[in-house]
Design a protein around this motif. Structure first.
Motif, PDB file in Angstrom:
ATOM      1  N   ARG A  64       0.818  -1.216   0.000  1.00 49.46           N
ATOM      2  CA  ARG A  64       0.000   0.000   0.000  1.00 49.46           C
ATOM      3  C   ARG A  64       0.851   1.264   0.000  1.00 49.46           C
ATOM      4  NH1 ARG A  64      -4.576   0.955  -1.474  1.00 49.46           N
ATOM      5  NH2 ARG A  64      -5.026   2.383   0.200  1.00 49.46           N
ATOM      6  N   GLY A  65       2.181   1.087   0.061  1.00 51.49           N
ATOM      7  CA  GLY A  65       3.070   2.234  -0.010  1.00 51.49           C
ATOM      8  C   GLY A  65       3.397   2.878   1.314  1.00 51.49           C
ATOM      9  N   ALA A  66       3.269   2.131   2.403  1.00 46.77           N
ATOM     10  CA  ALA A  66       3.613   2.700   3.705  1.00 46.77           C
ATOM     11  C   ALA A  66       5.049   3.199   3.692  1.00 46.77           C
ATOM     12  CB  ALA A  66       3.422   1.662   4.811  1.00 46.77           C
ATOM     13  N   GLU A  67       5.232   4.397   4.226  1.00 50.89           N
ATOM     14  CA  GLU A  67       6.568   4.979   4.315  1.00 50.89           C
ATOM     15  C   GLU A  67       7.172   4.758   5.686  1.00 50.89           C
ATOM     16  OE1 GLU A  67       6.588   8.998   2.703  1.00 50.89           O
ATOM     17  OE2 GLU A  67       4.841   8.432   1.508  1.00 50.89           O
ATOM     18  N   ILE A  68       6.342   4.366   6.622  1.00 52.18           N
ATOM     19  CA  ILE A  68       6.742   4.068   7.983  1.00 52.18           C
ATOM     20  C   ILE A  68       5.690   3.118   8.545  1.00 52.18           C
ATOM     21  CG2 ILE A  68       5.516   6.053   8.948  1.00 52.18           C
ATOM     22  CD1 ILE A  68       7.856   6.326  10.965  1.00 52.18           C
ATOM     23  N   ILE A  69       6.105   2.261   9.463  1.00 57.70           N
ATOM     24  CA  ILE A  69       5.154   1.353  10.109  1.00 57.70           C
ATOM     25  C   ILE A  69       5.229   1.560  11.613  1.00 57.70           C
ATOM     26  CG2 ILE A  69       4.521  -1.054  10.579  1.00 57.70           C
ATOM     27  CD1 ILE A  69       5.570  -1.770   7.800  1.00 57.70           C
ATOM     28  N   VAL A  70       4.070   1.710  12.227  1.00 52.32           N
ATOM     29  CA  VAL A  70       3.951   1.743  13.677  1.00 52.32           C
ATOM     30  C   VAL A  70       3.544   0.334  14.096  1.00 52.32           C
ATOM     31  CG1 VAL A  70       2.702   2.729  15.634  1.00 52.32           C
ATOM     32  CG2 VAL A  70       3.281   4.167  13.658  1.00 52.32           C
ATOM     33  N   ALA A  71       4.381  -0.306  14.880  1.00 54.49           N
ATOM     34  CA  ALA A  71       4.135  -1.685  15.307  1.00 54.49           C
ATOM     35  C   ALA A  71       3.798  -1.684  16.794  1.00 54.49           C
ATOM     36  CB  ALA A  71       5.360  -2.557  15.045  1.00 54.49           C
ATOM     37  N   ILE A  72       2.626  -2.171  17.115  1.00 55.47           N
ATOM     38  CA  ILE A  72       2.197  -2.245  18.507  1.00 55.47           C
ATOM     39  C   ILE A  72       2.532  -3.638  19.023  1.00 55.47           C
ATOM     40  CG2 ILE A  72       0.287  -1.940  20.116  1.00 55.47           C
ATOM     41  CD1 ILE A  72       0.858   0.584  18.435  1.00 55.47           C
ATOM     42  N   GLY A  73       3.542  -3.725  19.867  1.00 59.52           N
ATOM     43  CA  GLY A  73       3.971  -4.997  20.430  1.00 59.52           C
ATOM     44  C   GLY A  73       5.163  -5.588  19.691  1.00 59.52           C
ATOM     45  N   ALA A  74       5.923  -6.396  20.406  1.00 55.93           N
ATOM     46  CA  ALA A  74       7.150  -6.980  19.848  1.00 55.93           C
ATOM     47  C   ALA A  74       6.863  -7.921  18.683  1.00 55.93           C
ATOM     48  CB  ALA A  74       7.936  -7.706  20.936  1.00 55.93           C
ATOM     49  N   VAL A  75       5.834  -8.735  18.787  1.00 50.49           N
ATOM     50  CA  VAL A  75       5.541  -9.688  17.712  1.00 50.49           C
ATOM     51  C   VAL A  75       5.147  -8.955  16.432  1.00 50.49           C
ATOM     52  CG1 VAL A  75       3.126 -10.123  18.368  1.00 50.49           C
ATOM     53  CG2 VAL A  75       4.424 -11.888  17.195  1.00 50.49           C
ATOM     54  N   SER A  76       4.450  -7.850  16.573  1.00 47.52           N
ATOM     55  CA  SER A  76       4.105  -7.025  15.405  1.00 47.52           C
ATOM     56  C   SER A  76       5.355  -6.366  14.835  1.00 47.52           C
ATOM     57  CB  SER A  76       3.086  -5.948  15.787  1.00 47.52           C
ATOM     58  OG  SER A  76       1.871  -6.537  16.188  1.00 47.52           O
ATOM     59  N   TYR A  77       6.248  -5.939  15.712  1.00 45.80           N
ATOM     60  CA  TYR A  77       7.499  -5.344  15.243  1.00 45.80           C
ATOM     61  C   TYR A  77       8.261  -6.326  14.358  1.00 45.80           C
ATOM     62  CZ  TYR A  77      12.281  -3.884  14.917  1.00 45.80           C
ATOM     63  OH  TYR A  77      13.511  -3.573  14.416  1.00 45.80           O
ATOM     64  N   TRP A  78       8.409  -7.568  14.819  1.00 42.68           N
ATOM     65  CA  TRP A  78       9.218  -8.537  14.062  1.00 42.68           C
ATOM     66  C   TRP A  78       8.579  -8.878  12.718  1.00 42.68           C
ATOM     67  CZ3 TRP A  78      13.999  -8.549  14.590  1.00 42.68           C
ATOM     68  CH2 TRP A  78      14.581  -8.300  15.823  1.00 42.68           C
ATOM     69  N   ALA A  79       7.258  -8.918  12.665  1.00 42.19           N
ATOM     70  CA  ALA A  79       6.588  -9.152  11.381  1.00 42.19           C
ATOM     71  C   ALA A  79       6.832  -7.976  10.437  1.00 42.19           C
ATOM     72  CB  ALA A  79       5.095  -9.368  11.596  1.00 42.19           C
ATOM     73  N   ALA A  80       6.731  -6.764  10.976  1.00 40.18           N
ATOM     74  CA  ALA A  80       6.971  -5.575  10.161  1.00 40.18           C
ATOM     75  C   ALA A  80       8.412  -5.533   9.676  1.00 40.18           C
ATOM     76  CB  ALA A  80       6.638  -4.310  10.956  1.00 40.18           C
ATOM     77  N   ARG A  81       9.342  -5.853  10.536  1.00 43.04           N
ATOM     78  CA  ARG A  81      10.755  -5.807  10.162  1.00 43.04           C
ATOM     79  C   ARG A  81      11.060  -6.832   9.077  1.00 43.04           C
ATOM     80  NH1 ARG A  81      13.070  -2.285   9.302  1.00 43.04           N
ATOM     81  NH2 ARG A  81      13.172  -1.339  11.331  1.00 43.04           N
ATOM     82  N   GLU A  82      10.456  -8.017   9.166  1.00 39.36           N
ATOM     83  CA  GLU A  82      10.688  -9.041   8.141  1.00 39.36           C
ATOM     84  C   GLU A  82      10.105  -8.611   6.796  1.00 39.36           C
ATOM     85  OE1 GLU A  82       9.812 -13.741   7.232  1.00 39.36           O
ATOM     86  OE2 GLU A  82       9.763 -13.054   9.297  1.00 39.36           O
ATOM     87  N   ALA A  83       8.908  -8.033   6.825  1.00 41.17           N
ATOM     88  CA  ALA A  83       8.247  -7.630   5.578  1.00 41.17           C
ATOM     89  C   ALA A  83       8.853  -6.365   4.986  1.00 41.17           C
ATOM     90  CB  ALA A  83       6.755  -7.413   5.829  1.00 41.17           C
ATOM     91  N   ALA A  84       9.418  -5.523   5.843  1.00 41.67           N
ATOM     92  CA  ALA A  84       9.909  -4.218   5.394  1.00 41.67           C
ATOM     93  C   ALA A  84      11.261  -3.916   6.030  1.00 41.67           C
ATOM     94  CB  ALA A  84       8.896  -3.143   5.759  1.00 41.67           C
ATOM     95  N   PRO A  85      12.306  -4.621   5.615  1.00 42.72           N
ATOM     96  CA  PRO A  85      13.612  -4.433   6.263  1.00 42.72           C
ATOM     97  C   PRO A  85      14.206  -3.035   6.101  1.00 42.72           C
ATOM     98  CG  PRO A  85      13.800  -5.872   4.342  1.00 42.72           C
ATOM     99  CD  PRO A  85      12.350  -5.637   4.567  1.00 42.72           C
ATOM    100  N   ASP A  86      13.753  -2.298   5.097  1.00 45.95           N
ATOM    101  CA  ASP A  86      14.325  -0.980   4.855  1.00 45.95           C
ATOM    102  C   ASP A  86      13.456   0.186   5.335  1.00 45.95           C
ATOM    103  OD1 ASP A  86      16.568  -2.114   3.637  1.00 45.95           O
ATOM    104  OD2 ASP A  86      15.526  -2.246   1.717  1.00 45.95           O
ATOM    105  N   LEU A  87      12.256  -0.105   5.817  1.00 39.53           N
ATOM    106  CA  LEU A  87      11.376   0.972   6.268  1.00 39.53           C
ATOM    107  C   LEU A  87      11.649   1.335   7.726  1.00 39.53           C
ATOM    108  CD1 LEU A  87       7.780   0.184   4.942  1.00 39.53           C
ATOM    109  CD2 LEU A  87       9.384   1.909   4.138  1.00 39.53           C
TER     110      LEU A  87
END
Length: 120
Positions: A64-87
């Motif tokens: 969807r073109g997210a330029e930044i991701i706000v991750a609520i909780g550690a498990v959400s953070y790790w999913a975001a980091r895996e999907a978007a290593p450069d964001l």
């Protein structure tokens, strides 16, 4: 469709829309003068307690073109980091981000990660 000059902010939660941190985030964004759909586009994704969905939801945010991701909780953070290593990722509601290996140092998180801890 959103105008191309409005930044997309992805929000990733393991819970659902009723999670208090989501409401707090949206309220704080408004207090800072941002307006969803006008000055920013908030793209929330909720796993509704199904943690195995987080990676796919994070991938949707990237598409969807997210330029930044706000991750609520550690498990959400790790999913975001895996999907978007450069964001850039902002985390919240992480008890101890150092123990969770999200950051090496709380004072200077470094890389493309920052956030706040609820460690007392």
């Amino acid at each position: 469709m959103r105008p191309s000059d409005i930044p997309v902010v992805g929000v990733l939660l393991a819970g659902d829309r009723s999670y208090p941190s989501f409401g707090s985030f949206c309220g704080a964004i408004g207090e800072l003068g941002y307006r969803d759909g006008e000055t920013i586009q908030i793209e929330p994704r909720f796993a509704d307690g199904y943690l195995d969905r987080l990676l796919a939801l994070a991938g949707e945010l990237v598409q969807r073109g997210a330029e930044i991701i706000v991750a609520i909780g550690a498990v959400s953070y790790w999913a975001a980091r895996e999907a978007a290593p450069d964001l850039p990722i902002v985390f919240a509601v992480v008890l101890d981000p150092v123990s969770a290996k999200i950051v090496q140092n709380v004072e200077r998180p470094g890389g493309r990660t920052t956030g706040c801890s609820n460690f007392d």
